[in-house]
Enzyme design. Structure first.
Site, PDB file in Angstrom:
ATOM      1  N   LYS A  13       0.827  -1.206   0.000  1.00 34.74           N
ATOM      2  CA  LYS A  13       0.000   0.000   0.000  1.00 34.74           C
ATOM      3  C   LYS A  13       0.867   1.263   0.000  1.00 34.74           C
ATOM      4  CE  LYS A  13      -1.993  -1.214   3.903  1.00 34.74           C
ATOM      5  NZ  LYS A  13      -1.289  -2.502   4.152  1.00 34.74           N
ATOM      6  N   ARG A  88     -10.059   0.368   8.191  1.00 33.47           N
ATOM      7  CA  ARG A  88      -9.660  -0.992   8.556  1.00 33.47           C
ATOM      8  C   ARG A  88     -10.766  -1.755   9.281  1.00 33.47           C
ATOM      9  NH1 ARG A  88      -3.708   0.269   8.582  1.00 33.47           N
ATOM     10  NH2 ARG A  88      -2.590  -1.660   8.937  1.00 33.47           N
ATOM     11  N   ARG A 127      11.623  -4.640   5.410  1.00 33.84           N
ATOM     12  CA  ARG A 127      11.207  -3.267   5.089  1.00 33.84           C
ATOM     13  C   ARG A 127      11.991  -2.216   5.868  1.00 33.84           C
ATOM     14  NH1 ARG A 127       4.976  -1.733   5.423  1.00 33.84           N
ATOM     15  NH2 ARG A 127       5.030  -2.722   7.477  1.00 33.84           N
ATOM     16  N   ARG A 161      10.715  -0.059  11.438  1.00 32.84           N
ATOM     17  CA  ARG A 161       9.606   0.082  12.385  1.00 32.84           C
ATOM     18  C   ARG A 161       9.701  -0.942  13.512  1.00 32.84           C
ATOM     19  NH1 ARG A 161       4.403   0.291   8.569  1.00 32.84           N
ATOM     20  NH2 ARG A 161       3.562  -0.865  10.364  1.00 32.84           N
ATOM     21  N   ARG A 172      -1.058  -8.783  13.325  1.00 31.73           N
ATOM     22  CA  ARG A 172      -1.567  -7.809  12.356  1.00 31.73           C
ATOM     23  C   ARG A 172      -2.337  -8.503  11.238  1.00 31.73           C
ATOM     24  NH1 ARG A 172       4.022  -5.095  11.466  1.00 31.73           N
ATOM     25  NH2 ARG A 172       3.055  -3.903   9.799  1.00 31.73           N
TER      26      ARG A 172
HETATM   27  P1  ADP Z   1       1.058  -1.676   7.439  1.00 28.64           P
HETATM   28  O1  ADP Z   1       1.707  -0.733   6.457  1.00 28.64           O
HETATM   29  O2  ADP Z   1       2.002  -2.759   7.851  1.00 28.64           O
HETATM   30  O3  ADP Z   1      -0.265  -2.183   6.961  1.00 28.64           O
HETATM   31  P2  ADP Z   1       0.322   0.641   9.009  1.00 28.64           P
HETATM   32  O4  ADP Z   1       1.496   1.563   8.990  1.00 28.64           O
HETATM   33  O5  ADP Z   1      -0.804   0.954   8.105  1.00 28.64           O
HETATM   34  O6  ADP Z   1       0.830  -0.848   8.771  1.00 28.64           O
HETATM   35  O7  ADP Z   1      -0.233   0.522  10.480  1.00 28.64           O
HETATM   36  C1  ADP Z   1       0.615   0.245  11.563  1.00 28.64           C
HETATM   37  C2  ADP Z   1      -0.213   0.076  12.833  1.00 28.64           C
HETATM   38  O8  ADP Z   1      -0.914   1.294  13.105  1.00 28.64           O
HETATM   39  C3  ADP Z   1      -1.314  -0.991  12.773  1.00 28.64           C
HETATM   40  O9  ADP Z   1      -0.820  -2.281  13.108  1.00 28.64           O
HETATM   41  C4  ADP Z   1      -2.308  -0.462  13.814  1.00 28.64           C
HETATM   42  O10 ADP Z   1      -1.837  -0.696  15.129  1.00 28.64           O
HETATM   43  C5  ADP Z   1      -2.234   1.047  13.586  1.00 28.64           C
HETATM   44  N1  ADP Z   1      -3.201   1.514  12.567  1.00 28.64           N
HETATM   45  C6  ADP Z   1      -2.901   2.066  11.353  1.00 28.64           C
HETATM   46  N2  ADP Z   1      -4.018   2.407  10.692  1.00 28.64           N
HETATM   47  C7  ADP Z   1      -5.060   2.044  11.489  1.00 28.64           C
HETATM   48  C8  ADP Z   1      -6.466   2.107  11.346  1.00 28.64           C
HETATM   49  N3  ADP Z   1      -7.057   2.604  10.243  1.00 28.64           N
HETATM   50  N4  ADP Z   1      -7.217   1.633  12.383  1.00 28.64           N
HETATM   51  C9  ADP Z   1      -6.660   1.146  13.485  1.00 28.64           C
HETATM   52  N5  ADP Z   1      -5.340   1.029  13.681  1.00 28.64           N
HETATM   53  C10 ADP Z   1      -4.533   1.491  12.696  1.00 28.64           C
HETATM   54  P1  ADP Z   2       2.163  -1.862   3.212  1.00 32.95           P
HETATM   55  O1  ADP Z   2       2.141  -0.350   3.184  1.00 32.95           O
HETATM   56  O2  ADP Z   2       0.993  -2.474   2.507  1.00 32.95           O
HETATM   57  O3  ADP Z   2       2.344  -2.407   4.588  1.00 32.95           O
HETATM   58  P2  ADP Z   2       4.752  -1.553   1.874  1.00 32.95           P
HETATM   59  O4  ADP Z   2       4.415  -0.764   0.668  1.00 32.95           O
HETATM   60  O5  ADP Z   2       5.446  -0.873   2.977  1.00 32.95           O
HETATM   61  O6  ADP Z   2       3.437  -2.335   2.387  1.00 32.95           O
HETATM   62  O7  ADP Z   2       5.633  -2.806   1.383  1.00 32.95           O
HETATM   63  C1  ADP Z   2       6.228  -3.705   2.324  1.00 32.95           C
HETATM   64  C2  ADP Z   2       7.664  -4.008   1.873  1.00 32.95           C
HETATM   65  O8  ADP Z   2       7.635  -4.802   0.683  1.00 32.95           O
HETATM   66  C3  ADP Z   2       8.486  -2.764   1.549  1.00 32.95           C
HETATM   67  O9  ADP Z   2       9.813  -2.972   1.999  1.00 32.95           O
HETATM   68  C4  ADP Z   2       8.413  -2.675   0.017  1.00 32.95           C
HETATM   69  O10 ADP Z   2       9.613  -2.107  -0.525  1.00 32.95           O
HETATM   70  C5  ADP Z   2       8.252  -4.117  -0.405  1.00 32.95           C
HETATM   71  N1  ADP Z   2       7.331  -4.270  -1.557  1.00 32.95           N
HETATM   72  C6  ADP Z   2       6.239  -3.532  -1.863  1.00 32.95           C
HETATM   73  N2  ADP Z   2       5.642  -3.980  -2.986  1.00 32.95           N
HETATM   74  C7  ADP Z   2       6.359  -5.048  -3.404  1.00 32.95           C
HETATM   75  C8  ADP Z   2       6.250  -5.952  -4.521  1.00 32.95           C
HETATM   76  N3  ADP Z   2       5.250  -5.840  -5.423  1.00 32.95           N
HETATM   77  N4  ADP Z   2       7.184  -6.932  -4.620  1.00 32.95           N
HETATM   78  C9  ADP Z   2       8.185  -7.056  -3.711  1.00 32.95           C
HETATM   79  N5  ADP Z   2       8.338  -6.238  -2.634  1.00 32.95           N
HETATM   80  C10 ADP Z   2       7.448  -5.243  -2.482  1.00 32.95           C
END
Ligand code: ADP
Ligand code: ADP
Ligand code: ZN
Length: 215
Positions: A13, A88, A127, A161, A172
């Site tokens: 994302k 979410r 990451r 992170r 998660r």
């Molecule tokens: P990821 O990129 O791995 O999906 P995020 O950065 O979006 O993780 O979120 C990290 C953490 O922040 C989540 O595990 C949760 O604890 C909190 N969080 C983020 N967005 C939301 C949301 N929309 N509702 C509730 N908790 C959230």
């Molecule tokens: P999210 O925001 O959904 O938690 P991220 O965009 O942070 O996910 O991606 C998680 C990790 O995977 C990052 O280190 C990113 O560089 C890598 N990544 C993202 N998209 C791809 C893909 N299509 N193939 C391989 N690695 C990816």
């Protein structure tokens, strides 16, 4: 255009939002980034948020929706928004509809990044981001062009992170499966859901999203 990027942790994302911002001048609203900023500010609210995030659980609907509300109000009407990591839960999906309507906006598309759960742990433990500009990288899948130097801003300072460890990832994913995946049918029923293969490489995913948004 206002869109949601949906998918489990590590689906891509943030990576795709970064590309949409660069290529289309859209604005990324990431609740994860907003919550981390609040956490780092060390406020009372920040300390409460930290405990929940470090456990991999979801922060309350009220907190995240009010953060989105504050940020949405600050935008110019012509700026398209990418919601990254929000909504979410079903309650958040309902709040988003209300907040969009209150700001004279509507939801145009919801992009679901479909990924194999097995791949997510590897993505998440590898990451990291630029500490200065926030650009996202991966140990194996997205290395900077010059080792140790951010492609975007040239910084040599990177960070990882606290919640990007194998233990938290399981929680998660369970939160995603139990609370977030059930909102997908809402958008499917409205005819605005687009499913994209998130297992393809980053550029292919980006091209698939661009094609779907331009349809
Ligand atoms: P990821 O990129 O791995 O999906 P995020 O950065 O979006 O993780 O979120 C990290 C953490 O922040 C989540 O595990 C949760 O604890 C909190 N969080 C983020 N967005 C939301 C949301 N929309 N509702 C509730 N908790 C959230
Ligand atoms: P999210 O925001 O959904 O938690 P991220 O965009 O942070 O996910 O991606 C998680 C990790 O995977 C990052 O280190 C990113 O560089 C890598 N990544 C993202 N998209 C791809 C893909 N299509 N193939 C391989 N690695 C990816
Ligand atoms: Zn940078």
């Amino acid at each position: 255009m206002n869109i949601i990027l949906l998918g489990p942790p590590g689906a891509g994302k943030g990576t795709q939002a970064e590309l949409l911002v660069a290529n289309r001048g859209m604005v990324q609203l990431s609740t994860g980034d907003m919550l981390r900023a609040e956490k780092n500010a060390g406020t009372d609210l920040g300390n409460r948020i930290k405990t929940v995030m470090d456990a991999g659980e979801l922060v309350s609907d009220e907190i995240v929706s009010s953060l989105i509300d504050e940020n949405l109000k600050r935008l110019r009407p012509d700026q398209g928004v990418i919601f990254d990591g929000y909504p979410r839960t079903a309650a958040q999906a309902g709040s988003l509809d209300e907040l969009l309507a209150a700001n004279g906006r509507k939801l145009d598309r919801v992009v679901e990044l479909e990924v194999d759960e097995d791949a997510l742990v590897e993505r998440i433990v590898g990451r990291y981001t630029c500490a200065k500009c926030g650009a996202g990288y991966h140990d194996k899948f997205k290395q900077p062009k010059v080792a140790g130097t951010c492609d975007v801003c040239g910084s040599h300072d990177f960070k990882r992170r606290a919640d990007d460890n194998e233990e938290t990832v399981r929680t998660r994913m369970a939160e995603y499966r139990g609370k977030t995946a059930p909102i997908i049918p809402i958008y499917e029923a409205r005819g605005i859901l687009i499913r994209v293969d998130g297992m393809a490489d980053i550029d292919h995913v980006s091209a698939a999203i661009a094609a779907a948004l331009d349809e």
